[in-house]
Design a protein around this motif. Structure first.
Motif, PDB file in Angstrom:
ATOM      1  N   VAL A 257      26.248 -26.317 -20.221  1.00 60.64           N
ATOM      2  CA  VAL A 257      26.894 -27.299 -19.647  1.00 60.64           C
ATOM      3  C   VAL A 257      27.398 -28.625 -20.602  1.00 60.64           C
ATOM      4  O   VAL A 257      26.679 -28.939 -21.451  1.00 60.64           O
ATOM      5  N   ASP A 258      28.751 -28.817 -20.500  1.00 63.21           N
ATOM      6  CA  ASP A 258      29.558 -29.570 -21.461  1.00 63.21           C
ATOM      7  C   ASP A 258      30.240 -30.571 -20.530  1.00 63.21           C
ATOM      8  O   ASP A 258      31.652 -30.207 -20.343  1.00 63.21           O
TER       9      ASP A 258
ATOM     10  N   ASN B 237      16.420 -23.118 -25.916  1.00 59.77           N
ATOM     11  CA  ASN B 237      17.044 -24.443 -25.163  1.00 59.77           C
ATOM     12  C   ASN B 237      17.442 -25.729 -25.881  1.00 59.77           C
ATOM     13  O   ASN B 237      16.382 -26.111 -26.762  1.00 59.77           O
ATOM     14  N   ASP B 238      18.393 -25.979 -25.779  1.00 65.41           N
ATOM     15  CA  ASP B 238      19.146 -27.163 -26.561  1.00 65.41           C
ATOM     16  C   ASP B 238      19.628 -28.356 -25.755  1.00 65.41           C
ATOM     17  O   ASP B 238      20.421 -27.955 -24.963  1.00 65.41           O
ATOM     18  N   ILE B 239      19.256 -29.553 -26.323  1.00 68.34           N
ATOM     19  CA  ILE B 239      19.926 -30.458 -25.313  1.00 68.34           C
ATOM     20  C   ILE B 239      20.175 -31.380 -26.463  1.00 68.34           C
ATOM     21  O   ILE B 239      19.587 -32.016 -27.203  1.00 68.34           O
ATOM     22  N   ASP B 240      21.552 -31.756 -26.556  1.00 70.23           N
ATOM     23  CA  ASP B 240      22.401 -32.461 -27.676  1.00 70.23           C
ATOM     24  C   ASP B 240      23.481 -33.385 -26.955  1.00 70.23           C
ATOM     25  O   ASP B 240      24.421 -33.169 -27.064  1.00 70.23           O
ATOM     26  N   ASN B 241      22.903 -34.564 -26.382  1.00 70.35           N
ATOM     27  CA  ASN B 241      23.739 -35.375 -25.775  1.00 70.35           C
ATOM     28  C   ASN B 241      24.090 -36.589 -26.534  1.00 70.35           C
ATOM     29  O   ASN B 241      23.323 -36.966 -27.456  1.00 70.35           O
TER      30      ASN B 241
ATOM     31  N   ASN C   1      20.458 -21.573 -23.578  1.00 67.19           N
ATOM     32  CA  ASN C   1      20.579 -22.593 -22.488  1.00 67.19           C
ATOM     33  C   ASN C   1      20.831 -23.890 -23.564  1.00 67.19           C
ATOM     34  O   ASN C   1      20.306 -24.137 -24.446  1.00 67.19           O
ATOM     35  N   GLU C   2      22.318 -24.584 -23.069  1.00 59.64           N
ATOM     36  CA  GLU C   2      22.382 -25.481 -23.858  1.00 59.64           C
ATOM     37  C   GLU C   2      23.098 -26.468 -22.923  1.00 59.64           C
ATOM     38  O   GLU C   2      24.049 -26.302 -22.100  1.00 59.64           O
ATOM     39  N   ILE C   3      22.772 -27.896 -23.105  1.00 61.70           N
ATOM     40  CA  ILE C   3      23.460 -28.929 -22.362  1.00 61.70           C
ATOM     41  C   ILE C   3      23.878 -30.070 -23.594  1.00 61.70           C
ATOM     42  O   ILE C   3      23.157 -30.304 -24.378  1.00 61.70           O
ATOM     43  N   ALA C   4      25.185 -30.237 -23.487  1.00 66.02           N
ATOM     44  CA  ALA C   4      25.744 -31.128 -24.547  1.00 66.02           C
ATOM     45  C   ALA C   4      26.816 -32.107 -23.947  1.00 66.02           C
ATOM     46  O   ALA C   4      27.969 -31.748 -23.973  1.00 66.02           O
ATOM     47  N   ASN C   5      26.299 -33.114 -23.207  1.00 68.10           N
ATOM     48  CA  ASN C   5      27.302 -33.854 -22.543  1.00 68.10           C
ATOM     49  C   ASN C   5      27.482 -35.373 -23.129  1.00 68.10           C
ATOM     50  O   ASN C   5      26.620 -35.740 -24.361  1.00 68.10           O
ATOM     51  N   THR C   6      28.740 -36.075 -23.129  1.00 67.20           N
ATOM     52  CA  THR C   6      29.129 -37.187 -23.552  1.00 67.20           C
ATOM     53  C   THR C   6      29.148 -38.430 -22.441  1.00 67.20           C
ATOM     54  O   THR C   6      29.731 -38.049 -21.349  1.00 67.20           O
TER      55      THR C   6
ATOM     56  N   ALA D 242      22.425 -33.480 -15.563  1.00 69.89           N
ATOM     57  CA  ALA D 242      22.571 -31.988 -15.604  1.00 69.89           C
ATOM     58  C   ALA D 242      21.174 -31.248 -15.533  1.00 69.89           C
ATOM     59  O   ALA D 242      20.265 -31.783 -16.166  1.00 69.89           O
ATOM     60  N   ALA D 243      21.437 -30.060 -14.844  1.00 69.09           N
ATOM     61  CA  ALA D 243      19.966 -29.269 -14.669  1.00 69.09           C
ATOM     62  C   ALA D 243      20.547 -27.984 -14.992  1.00 69.09           C
ATOM     63  O   ALA D 243      21.361 -27.394 -14.378  1.00 69.09           O
ATOM     64  N   ILE D 244      19.810 -27.168 -15.729  1.00 76.13           N
ATOM     65  CA  ILE D 244      19.828 -25.850 -15.754  1.00 76.13           C
ATOM     66  C   ILE D 244      18.562 -25.176 -15.576  1.00 76.13           C
ATOM     67  O   ILE D 244      17.539 -25.321 -16.080  1.00 76.13           O
ATOM     68  N   SER D 245      18.290 -23.920 -14.676  1.00 71.84           N
ATOM     69  CA  SER D 245      17.281 -23.296 -14.321  1.00 71.84           C
ATOM     70  C   SER D 245      17.582 -21.882 -14.574  1.00 71.84           C
ATOM     71  O   SER D 245      18.507 -21.341 -13.830  1.00 71.84           O
ATOM     72  N   SER D 246      16.892 -21.211 -15.347  1.00 71.31           N
ATOM     73  CA  SER D 246      17.163 -19.756 -15.818  1.00 71.31           C
ATOM     74  C   SER D 246      15.945 -19.019 -15.787  1.00 71.31           C
ATOM     75  O   SER D 246      14.994 -19.441 -16.474  1.00 71.31           O
ATOM     76  N   ILE D 247      15.876 -17.835 -15.193  1.00 69.70           N
ATOM     77  CA  ILE D 247      14.979 -16.614 -15.268  1.00 69.70           C
ATOM     78  C   ILE D 247      15.652 -15.475 -15.837  1.00 69.70           C
ATOM     79  O   ILE D 247      16.487 -14.933 -14.978  1.00 69.70           O
TER      80      ILE D 247
END
Length: 290
Positions: free
Chosen positions: A122-123, A227-231, A174-179, A150-155
């Motif tokens: 998610v970017d 799992n990375d969150i880099d916002n 999984n990665e979320i990198a929002n501005t 933002a949300a990620i659910s992964s199995i």
């Protein structure tokens, strides 16, 4: 699904992309109203996918599934205008959601290999801003709000069973990198009562990864999850002229959460190896400044 008398191969691939541009803006225009001016850009992207690969063979069974998901969403409000109003509100919000199930099963008399891979990204850019406005005057409040949820659910689950050799594994990336930005910049001139700039982020990643292998002789089961969150969350007044008769509030907040479960298991008569690795990182940049 792949079934064969000798060798069976099954694979599943799913690719989903959402590329949105959501805009509410006043640009190079003149607005003079005794009432309120409200601009809102909202997006609620959703990806839900299930990928499963199944294989069965007498000699060899191979199965795999890959799920690739990407959301690129820009919600912005851009003002370069003359505005006079009682209250002015600019808001940009995004609630991107990715839900993924990826699985594979392989069964064979001799050797079986089953693997599942899920890659979710998610970017987004969510912006509420006043920039380069020659004049913005509000008798009441000026509010700029940018929010991201933002949300990620992964199995992901990979399983295999064979008499001689079995390998079962899963990989979840999984990665979320929002501005997320609420700003007044670019030589804007703003006169208002109370002024509020707020940028907030509540990103969430929930990941479950498992690998199971069973064999009479040798088996290996493994699971890996990263799992990375880099916002970047910013509320800022920069290179602008701002006069507030009331309270001036500038706030940037982040409440990021990662929940991860990884399990690797194996069973065999001679040799069995099972392992799991979970790498989790939250590295947000949060700034509130004048």
């Amino acid at each position: 699904v792949g079934v064969s008398k000798n060798i069976g191969f099954g694979a599943a691939v799913s690719y989903n992309a959402v590329n949105n541009t959501v805009s509410a803006h006043v640009d190079s225009s003149s607005i003079d109203t005794t009432g309120s001016l409200s601009l809102a850009a909202e997006s609620a992207s959703l990806i839900e996918t299930i990928t499963v690969g199944v294989a069965g063979g007498k000699s060899l069974g191979l199965s795999g599934s890959v799920s690739l998901n990407s959301i690129t969403n820009t919600a912005y409000i851009d003002n370069n205008a003359d505005i006079e109003a009682s209250d002015v509100s600019l808001s940009a919000s995004d609630t991107s959601t990715v839900k993924v199930i990826a699985g594979s099963v392989a069964v064979a008399s001799s050797a079986a290999i089953g693997a599942a891979v899920a890659i979710n990204d998610v970017d987004n850019t969510i912006t509420a801003r006043v920039e380069g406005a020659t004049n913005m005057a509000s008798d009441g409040a000026l509010t700029l709000a940018a929010t991201s949820d933002a949300a990620i659910s992964s199995i992901t689950v990979g399983g295999s069973g064979a008499s001689s050799f079995a390998l079962g594994g899963s990989v979840s990336l999984n990665e979320i990198a929002n501005t997320v930005e609420a700003t007044i910049t670019g030589a804007a001139t703003v006169n208002a009562g109370a002024v509020s700039l707020a940028a907030s982020d509540t990103s969430t990643i929930e990941a479950i990864a498992g690998g199971v292998a069973v064999s009479s002789s040798a088996s290996f089961g493994a699971a890996v999850a990263t799992n990375d969150i880099d916002n970047t969350i910013t509320a800022r007044v920069d290179s602008a002229t701002l006069a507030a008769d009331g309270v001036l509030s500038i706030a940037a907040t982040s409440e990021a959460t990662i929940s991860s479960i990884t399990v690797g298991g194996s069973g065999a008569g001679t040799l069995a190896l099972g392992g799991s690795v979970s790498l989790n990182d939250i590295a947000n940049t949060v700034e509130a400044s004048i």
